[in-house]
Design a protein around this motif. Structure first.
Motif, PDB file in Angstrom:
ATOM      1  N   GLY A  47      41.590   0.933 -21.334  1.00  0.00           N
ATOM      2  CA  GLY A  47      40.693   2.094 -21.323  1.00  0.00           C
ATOM      3  C   GLY A  47      40.399   2.653 -19.944  1.00  0.00           C
ATOM      4  N   MET A  48      41.282   2.389 -18.975  1.00  0.00           N
ATOM      5  CA  MET A  48      41.066   2.984 -17.649  1.00  0.00           C
ATOM      6  C   MET A  48      41.397   4.467 -17.682  1.00  0.00           C
ATOM      7  SD  MET A  48      42.726   0.019 -15.340  1.00  0.00           S
ATOM      8  CE  MET A  48      44.155   0.066 -16.383  1.00  0.00           C
ATOM      9  N   LEU A  49      40.536   5.262 -17.061  1.00  0.00           N
ATOM     10  CA  LEU A  49      40.760   6.704 -16.948  1.00  0.00           C
ATOM     11  C   LEU A  49      41.096   6.923 -15.478  1.00  0.00           C
ATOM     12  CD1 LEU A  49      37.599   7.744 -19.017  1.00  0.00           C
ATOM     13  CD2 LEU A  49      39.907   7.263 -19.875  1.00  0.00           C
ATOM     14  N   ALA A  53      44.324   6.301  -9.317  1.00  0.00           N
ATOM     15  CA  ALA A  53      44.985   5.009  -9.088  1.00  0.00           C
ATOM     16  C   ALA A  53      46.354   4.953  -9.760  1.00  0.00           C
ATOM     17  CB  ALA A  53      44.103   3.877  -9.594  1.00  0.00           C
ATOM     18  N   GLU A  54      46.567   5.753 -10.822  1.00  0.00           N
ATOM     19  CA  GLU A  54      47.865   5.738 -11.496  1.00  0.00           C
ATOM     20  C   GLU A  54      48.687   6.978 -11.158  1.00  0.00           C
ATOM     21  OE1 GLU A  54      47.844   4.424 -15.555  1.00  0.00           O
ATOM     22  OE2 GLU A  54      46.725   2.607 -15.053  1.00  0.00           O
ATOM     23  N   ALA A  55      48.446   7.556  -9.970  1.00  0.00           N
ATOM     24  CA  ALA A  55      49.307   8.650  -9.479  1.00  0.00           C
ATOM     25  C   ALA A  55      50.436   8.017  -8.691  1.00  0.00           C
ATOM     26  CB  ALA A  55      48.500   9.595  -8.595  1.00  0.00           C
ATOM     27  N   VAL A 238      47.547  -6.222 -10.812  1.00  0.00           N
ATOM     28  CA  VAL A 238      46.643  -6.610 -11.883  1.00  0.00           C
ATOM     29  C   VAL A 238      45.455  -5.655 -11.898  1.00  0.00           C
ATOM     30  CG1 VAL A 238      45.254  -8.207 -10.474  1.00  0.00           C
ATOM     31  CG2 VAL A 238      45.494  -8.650 -12.914  1.00  0.00           C
ATOM     32  N   TYR A 239      44.897  -5.425 -13.085  1.00  0.00           N
ATOM     33  CA  TYR A 239      43.629  -4.687 -13.138  1.00  0.00           C
ATOM     34  C   TYR A 239      42.591  -5.505 -13.903  1.00  0.00           C
ATOM     35  CZ  TYR A 239      45.854  -2.827 -17.466  1.00  0.00           C
ATOM     36  OH  TYR A 239      46.511  -2.683 -18.658  1.00  0.00           O
ATOM     37  N   LEU A 240      41.340  -5.292 -13.500  1.00  0.00           N
ATOM     38  CA  LEU A 240      40.205  -6.025 -14.071  1.00  0.00           C
ATOM     39  C   LEU A 240      39.181  -4.976 -14.491  1.00  0.00           C
ATOM     40  CD1 LEU A 240      39.898  -8.482 -11.038  1.00  0.00           C
ATOM     41  CD2 LEU A 240      41.204  -8.851 -13.132  1.00  0.00           C
ATOM     42  N   GLY A 251      44.738  -7.053 -17.064  1.00  0.00           N
ATOM     43  CA  GLY A 251      46.065  -6.610 -17.490  1.00  0.00           C
ATOM     44  C   GLY A 251      46.908  -6.235 -16.290  1.00  0.00           C
ATOM     45  N   ALA A 252      48.020  -5.853 -16.551  1.00  0.00           N
ATOM     46  CA  ALA A 252      48.870  -6.012 -17.722  1.00  0.00           C
ATOM     47  C   ALA A 252      50.304  -6.077 -17.236  1.00  0.00           C
ATOM     48  CB  ALA A 252      48.716  -4.827 -18.662  1.00  0.00           C
ATOM     49  N   THR A 253      51.124  -6.766 -18.013  1.00  0.00           N
ATOM     50  CA  THR A 253      52.547  -6.755 -17.685  1.00  0.00           C
ATOM     51  C   THR A 253      53.162  -5.419 -18.099  1.00  0.00           C
ATOM     52  OG1 THR A 253      53.243  -7.631 -19.824  1.00  0.00           O
ATOM     53  CG2 THR A 253      52.687  -9.252 -18.104  1.00  0.00           C
ATOM     54  N   LEU A 293      52.612  -2.474 -27.417  1.00  0.00           N
ATOM     55  CA  LEU A 293      53.793  -1.699 -27.047  1.00  0.00           C
ATOM     56  C   LEU A 293      53.376  -0.278 -26.691  1.00  0.00           C
ATOM     57  CD1 LEU A 293      56.194  -2.968 -29.860  1.00  0.00           C
ATOM     58  CD2 LEU A 293      56.046  -3.757 -27.491  1.00  0.00           C
ATOM     59  N   ARG A 294      53.558   0.075 -25.417  1.00  0.00           N
ATOM     60  CA  ARG A 294      53.273   1.448 -24.985  1.00  0.00           C
ATOM     61  C   ARG A 294      54.434   2.354 -25.406  1.00  0.00           C
ATOM     62  NH1 ARG A 294      53.063  -2.043 -20.521  1.00  0.00           N
ATOM     63  NH2 ARG A 294      51.032  -2.302 -19.545  1.00  0.00           N
ATOM     64  N   PRO A 295      54.154   3.581 -25.799  1.00  0.00           N
ATOM     65  CA  PRO A 295      55.251   4.504 -26.120  1.00  0.00           C
ATOM     66  C   PRO A 295      55.772   5.168 -24.849  1.00  0.00           C
ATOM     67  CG  PRO A 295      53.133   5.483 -26.721  1.00  0.00           C
ATOM     68  CD  PRO A 295      52.827   4.145 -26.108  1.00  0.00           C
ATOM     69  N   HIS A 320      52.749   6.639 -23.075  1.00  0.00           N
ATOM     70  CA  HIS A 320      53.075   5.502 -22.214  1.00  0.00           C
ATOM     71  C   HIS A 320      51.826   4.789 -21.714  1.00  0.00           C
ATOM     72  CE1 HIS A 320      55.380   3.742 -18.555  1.00  0.00           C
ATOM     73  NE2 HIS A 320      55.597   3.019 -19.630  1.00  0.00           N
ATOM     74  N   ARG A 321      51.557   4.791 -20.397  1.00  0.00           N
ATOM     75  CA  ARG A 321      50.417   4.034 -19.854  1.00  0.00           C
ATOM     76  C   ARG A 321      49.120   4.845 -19.886  1.00  0.00           C
ATOM     77  NH1 ARG A 321      51.877   0.293 -14.871  1.00  0.00           N
ATOM     78  NH2 ARG A 321      50.018  -0.604 -15.779  1.00  0.00           N
ATOM     79  N   HIS A 322      49.146   6.030 -20.487  1.00  0.00           N
ATOM     80  CA  HIS A 322      48.041   6.971 -20.272  1.00  0.00           C
ATOM     81  C   HIS A 322      47.437   7.514 -21.552  1.00  0.00           C
ATOM     82  CE1 HIS A 322      49.529   6.768 -16.193  1.00  0.00           C
ATOM     83  NE2 HIS A 322      50.703   7.203 -16.596  1.00  0.00           N
TER      84      HIS A 322
HETATM   85  N1  GLY Z   1      47.319   2.066 -18.117  1.00  0.00           N
HETATM   86  C1  GLY Z   1      47.325   0.661 -18.112  1.00  0.00           C
HETATM   87  C2  GLY Z   1      48.493   0.029 -18.726  1.00  0.00           C
HETATM   88  O1  GLY Z   1      49.336   0.673 -19.301  1.00  0.00           O
HETATM   89  O2  GLY Z   1      48.612  -1.173 -18.623  1.00  0.00           O
END
Ligand code: GLY
Length: 377
Positions: A47-49, A53-55, A238-240, A251-253, A293-295, A320-322
């Motif tokens: 649930g990170m918005l 950090a994800e740019a 890693v994120y906490l 997470g996460a692998t 599983l992320r799409p 995907h991750r977002h």
């Molecule tokens: N956005 C975090 C992840 O996909 O693990």
């Protein structure tokens, strides 16, 4: 059941439910098909918005969409709470990005410099300032930076809230899988089925496995830190994510695999990195270790808009991750497109046409899809 709805949404993850909610509040008659709402990637998601950090390098257009969606989150969360009475755990303490070793910090600083160059709000912090913000960080942590505008929400609260909001606005949930789009009767069909979109549409959406761990602060209290922490720790990323109710998501692998098995090695690496950054986590209860599983898509960006050669079919997948951060903008733009017929310019870089081979787009019935694949979102 409605005779012929205006809109059928395939997939009741956050994206599908939010589209259903937005369409229903525009006065459209909506059904949502899913045998197990909210049991897919959103059940696992942290649930990170995090548009800052994800740019990542080379994802400029995606960063623009992430930023636009994150800006909608405060109003989206407030509207959802007003519609349902549910607190979705939207928190605004911001994100600390930290490096454990000199090498970790060098890697992190390279990304922060890129993020600053493209105008994102990244504030480097001295180690003392970092510890003023989060005293629980390990003394070994070499340095960090603040992404004050990167917030968080709790996906396990979000999905039930969206379901309630959609149903209160008039949408109907059909608890069954869709195996072929030709089986769906509706004015417009929106495929928001995460990884399941591949078999339904021929779009290049592939599963990208993520393993994570959930911990709980001992004694029923809140975790001993407030910010989301994104760390580089001896080469591990890693994120906490701390929640008010005491939960911490670690997470996460990111694995090019299609199973959802949890491996001891992955859990070991996640927990070692987590405890290296925040030693007190070693005292927390281990609640859950799981995988989702992320799409994913070939360019890591979502696929949004009309499917070429398939009149009346729209895609809203490949997040995907977002998926969580992109929920508001996806829902608004897809609902606007359906209700006005006009595509917002924000959608242009994410059109399905960038991938669709004419043959896949024209195929009227894909292979049959296992039920669980419909639920990833
Ligand atoms: N956005 C975090 C992840 O996909 O693990």
């Amino acid at each position: 059941m409605l005779s012929r709805p205006d809109v059928a949404v395939v997939g009741a993850g956050p994206v599908g439910l939010a589209i259903a909610w937005r369409c229903a509040t525009r006065g459209l008659r909506v059904v949502v098909h899913d045998p197990a709402p909210g049991s897919g990637a959103s059940h696992v998601a942290a649930g990170m918005l995090a548009p800052v950090a994800e740019a990542y390098f080379g994802e400029h257009e995606l960063t623009g969409l992430l930023t636009a969606s994150a800006a909608r989150w405060p109003a989206f969360a407030a509207e959802l709470t007003a519609a349902t009475g549910v607190d979705v755990g939207y928190r605004t303490e911001g994100t600390l990005m930290v490096g454990l070793t000199t090498d970790d910090l060098a890697e992190a600083r390279r990304l922060w410099a890129y993020q600053q160059r493209i105008g994102l709000p990244v504030t480097p912090l001295r180690p003392s300032a970092l510890r003023d913000r989060e005293p629980a960080l390990a003394p070994r942590v070499r340095g960090g930076a603040l992404a004050a505008t990167d917030h968080q929400v709790d996906p396990r609260r979000l999905v039930p809230a969206l379901r309630t909001a959609a149903e209160r606005a008039g949408a109907t949930l059909v608890p069954a899988a869709v195996r072929r789009l030709s089986d769906v009767e509706a004015g417009v069909t929106v495929v928001a089925a995460g990884c399941g979109a591949a078999a339904l549409t021929g779009l290049p959406v592939r599963p990208v496995k993520g393993q994570l761990v959930r911990l709980r602060a001992p004694g029923g209290g809140a975790p001993g830190f407030r910010h989301v922490i994104r760390g580089y720790a001896d080469g591990e990323h890693v994120y906490l994510v701390p929640r008010s109710d005491g939960e911490v998501v670690v997470g996460a692998t990111v694995e090019e695999r299609t199973d959802t098995d949890v491996s001891a090695g992955a859990v070991l690496r996640l927990l070692r990195a987590a405890v290296d950054l925040l030693p007190e986590l070693a005292e927390y209860d281990l609640v859950e270790a799981l995988a989702g599983l992320r799409p994913g898509t070939p360019d890591n960006a979502p696929i949004l808009g009309p499917l070429p050669g398939r009149p009346g079919v729209l895609a809203a997948t490949g997040h995907h991750r977002h998926g969580i951060v992109l929920t508001p903008v996806t829902a608004d733009l897809i609902a606007d497109l359906i209700s006005t017929g006009t595509a917002d310019p924000l959608l242009a870089p994410f059109t399905p046409a960038r991938f669709t081979p004419a043959t896949a787009a024209r195929s009227g019935s894909g292979p049959s899809v296992p039920e669980e694949e419909h639920t990833w979102n």
